[in-house]
Design an enzyme around this catalytic site. Structure first.
Site: not given
Length: 207
Positions: A37, A106, A135
């Protein structure tokens, strides 16, 4: 697929020069799945890093998942892709990658979990369980109570995610998820030692 300790890379803790080394250390410590990611990199940089991770995961026979980017997952020969609620719909992703590809989704509340039951996915992520700063705009914390409910209602394996570390992982495991997804708790510091400590707890609690 063994989802017990699902490691997610983070561009804050690694780069092109050391990503392969850190991923290998995490796997040797006990990580069972690796997700690549990166949110702030150019596509070419992501491609080069993902290729390195793909090479390591092949060496250790560990499933390799790419976050969000179906095109990148296909380009590097990953085993799967993990998408969010605002990414391409799972039905579209399935048409692109076929039935043998791993697809994760998710979810952040019980309604999304119930909707996911109707999707052709291999597992779902549920969270954030605790506060997290991985995040910039994290979703609201769901806590372990909702995690337990999600596990009970989902027809898919549930991987808990969000702020999980060696101090709170036992509380998460009491909810009986298929596994836990960890970013900072693995890759900040020594990935081998961090993963080893987490895996020891997981194995002791999950059997």
């Amino acid at each position: 697929m063994d989802l017990r300790l699902y490691g997610i890379t983070d561009e804050r803790f690694m780069g092109l020069k050391d990503i392969a080394e850190k991923v290998a250390a995490a796997i040797e410590g006990g990580v069972t799945v690796i997700q690549y990611r990166a949110k702030k990199k150019e596509a070419i940089d992501m491609y080069e890093e993902a290729l390195k991770v793909r090479e390591i995961t092949k060496k250790y026979h560990i499933p390799f998942i790419v976050n969000d980017r179906v095109d990148l997952a296909i380009a590097v020969g990953a085993d799967g892709v993990h998408v969010g609620q605002k990414d391409l719909p799972v039905s579209v992703v399935r048409k692109m990658v076929g039935e043998s590809f791993i697809v994760g989704l998710s979810t952040h509340n019980l309604l999304e979990v119930e909707r996911a039951d109707r999707e052709n996915v291999n597992y779902i992520g549920f969270g954030p369980i605790f506060l997290t700063n991985t995040k910039e705009k994290p979703d609201p914390v769901v806590g372990t109570k909702l995690l337990k409910e999600a596990v009970s209602v989902s027809t898919h394996p549930v991987v808990a995610i969000g702020g999980i570390n060696s101090d709170n992982i036992r509380e998460v495991l009491e909810c009986k998820p298929a596994g836990v997804s960890v970013v900072r708790g693995i890759f900040q510091g020594d990935p081998y030692e961090n993963a080893k400590k987490l895996r020891e707890i997981i194995d002791a609690e999950m059997g």
